[in-house]
Design a protein around this motif. Sequence first.
Motif, PDB file in Angstrom:
ATOM      1  N   GLU A 103     -13.980  -0.741  -1.283  1.00  0.00           N
ATOM      2  CA  GLU A 103     -12.817   0.021  -0.818  1.00  0.00           C
ATOM      3  C   GLU A 103     -11.995   0.602  -1.964  1.00  0.00           C
ATOM      4  O   GLU A 103     -11.548   1.746  -1.896  1.00  0.00           O
ATOM      5  N   LYS A 104     -11.841  -0.166  -3.025  1.00  0.00           N
ATOM      6  CA  LYS A 104     -10.927   0.245  -4.098  1.00  0.00           C
ATOM      7  C   LYS A 104     -11.614   1.000  -5.226  1.00  0.00           C
ATOM      8  O   LYS A 104     -11.049   1.958  -5.761  1.00  0.00           O
TER       9      LYS A 104
ATOM     10  N   CYS B 263      -1.067  -5.652  -0.169  1.00  0.00           N
ATOM     11  CA  CYS B 263      -1.831  -4.450   0.189  1.00  0.00           C
ATOM     12  C   CYS B 263      -3.309  -4.782   0.333  1.00  0.00           C
ATOM     13  O   CYS B 263      -3.914  -4.538   1.376  1.00  0.00           O
ATOM     14  N   ASN B 264      -3.905  -5.346  -0.709  1.00  0.00           N
ATOM     15  CA  ASN B 264      -5.339  -5.617  -0.681  1.00  0.00           C
ATOM     16  C   ASN B 264      -5.709  -6.652   0.373  1.00  0.00           C
ATOM     17  O   ASN B 264      -6.735  -6.537   1.045  1.00  0.00           O
TER      18      ASN B 264
ATOM     19  N   TYR C  63      -7.627  -6.044   7.952  1.00  0.00           N
ATOM     20  CA  TYR C  63      -7.914  -4.965   8.894  1.00  0.00           C
ATOM     21  C   TYR C  63      -9.421  -4.728   9.032  1.00  0.00           C
ATOM     22  O   TYR C  63      -9.932  -4.571  10.144  1.00  0.00           O
ATOM     23  N   TYR C  64     -10.128  -4.696   7.934  1.00  0.00           N
ATOM     24  CA  TYR C  64     -11.549  -4.340   7.976  1.00  0.00           C
ATOM     25  C   TYR C  64     -12.465  -5.530   8.258  1.00  0.00           C
ATOM     26  O   TYR C  64     -13.537  -5.359   8.847  1.00  0.00           O
TER      27      TYR C  64
ATOM     28  N   CYS D  10       0.856  -1.187   0.000  1.00  0.00           N
ATOM     29  CA  CYS D  10       0.000   0.000   0.000  1.00  0.00           C
ATOM     30  C   CYS D  10       0.895   1.241   0.000  1.00  0.00           C
ATOM     31  O   CYS D  10       1.976   1.247   0.602  1.00  0.00           O
TER      32      CYS D  10
ATOM     33  N   TYR E 164      -1.394  -0.994   6.425  1.00  0.00           N
ATOM     34  CA  TYR E 164      -2.283  -2.135   6.218  1.00  0.00           C
ATOM     35  C   TYR E 164      -1.564  -3.332   5.599  1.00  0.00           C
ATOM     36  O   TYR E 164      -2.049  -4.458   5.680  1.00  0.00           O
TER      37      TYR E 164
ATOM     38  N   ASP F 209      -1.221   4.453   3.887  1.00  0.00           N
ATOM     39  CA  ASP F 209      -1.925   3.170   3.872  1.00  0.00           C
ATOM     40  C   ASP F 209      -0.988   1.977   4.002  1.00  0.00           C
ATOM     41  O   ASP F 209      -1.452   0.835   4.119  1.00  0.00           O
TER      42      ASP F 209
ATOM     43  N   LYS G 154      -5.588  -4.938   3.793  1.00  0.00           N
ATOM     44  CA  LYS G 154      -6.788  -4.146   4.068  1.00  0.00           C
ATOM     45  C   LYS G 154      -7.965  -5.052   4.408  1.00  0.00           C
ATOM     46  O   LYS G 154      -8.767  -4.725   5.296  1.00  0.00           O
TER      47      LYS G 154
END
Length: 437
Positions: free
Chosen positions: A218-219, A163-164, A170-171, A81, A88, A85, A167
């Motif tokens: 998100e993206k 990265c993805n 995390y979420y 990220c 993440y 970011d 995230k």
Amino acid sequence: MKSLEVMGKDGFGADFQFFLFDGTHDYYYGLVNTAAFLANAMVESISADSCDEYHEEGYNGRYATSNSCGQYKRSYQDEKCEGEDNIYSCDVDPNMQITAVTKAPGARSPPPFMCKPGNSDAGYWDTSTGVPVIGAYSNSNGRTDVENCCWWGRGALLTKNICNLGKLNYYLGKGGVKQGRRNVLYPDIDFCADPEATCSSPASEELRWRTGMFEWSEKVQRYSSENWNYEDQLRQLVDGGLRSESLRDFITTTSRILSSGCHKRGCAMPYNPDIEIQKLDDRIENFDLIVNTILEMKSLLPLQTPKPINPLPSPPNQSPSLVSPNNNIEQTNPGPTIQLAPQTPQKPIFQPSTNTPPTPQKPPAFFFLPPTDTSPNELQPNVPLAPESTSPGESTDLDDNGMTNLIVLEDNGTFPIDVSRALMLSVMLTSVHFVVL
């Protein structure tokens, strides 16, 4: 439908969620947003009935085992990220060892992706013989090993890279719990420690959809850059009547955001023409199919009320002067003078009509005639709804006159009847292989 409800109505503890726009006047945008998501999911995973990314890039029937590190010159373990970011991003563990649970269809198709430490000569798969060949053989990015290569795509949109997946953790996963977040959907799943959980965990049937919906939310939905904002463009597309050219431009741009993270052609740095947009024609065709054939969106849109046309102003200094027999008034801006002659009233002359009354004509073929036999099972707008007209799991929301245009879904809000049925139809027709939505 359950995943749409969770990701688009209940939410997942974040300040954003999957766009449904389930209000009375905004649900059109939610349908088109869902259609764009499904158009991409059909290309990424649904068409092959696969939860894991599989070998696509090969040469003369040889597919490098190191494709799991990244295809089309990508390196998933290095795609962190950017900026703030980066917190993440998952940490790369060289000791991680994973084998995908799904692979490409076909008797001699390459085996599932895998990663493990060491093994600098991972070799390739030969589709002509259907057997692996051990030795130094690199993918398009020069990799011959599969160490640290556990970050391939998974789920409806093949969510990939550190990265993805970071995230996502995390979420939706354990990473959020560690940061003190509440209302995390999967507090016991660490998507960084076990990226394959999307496809292999007991919750995989729902996870493969929710992983994709999260990445889209998100993206793609949150994307805003250089005067291009996803939500604004979505509204303009629908408000403009879903014209064919606009549909093509919209799905092309959103697919580029999904694959490259930016909206302009050639925007990814460093630019890689091989991953500009894979299978773009299929994405466009899918989008058109869902919007125009399955949902018939244009028939759902409200008719545009034409704006009144203002009368043209009179040319300056051209108004005529009127002079009547009984009045002689000088105009301040005299134009040509018109003399009005006195009119002598005439008596009306009545003559009996010799014509026969006209015969009433039949309405033209396109004139609407009410049906003579309306099926009791056919839902009509603004018509009293019998209790047995609802589908299982639905209840009706009646107004003061006992009329309804809404369906209440599990006490979590309402959808217009035509929209609810159309949305369910689109999901069922485009997700045959994924049992739980």
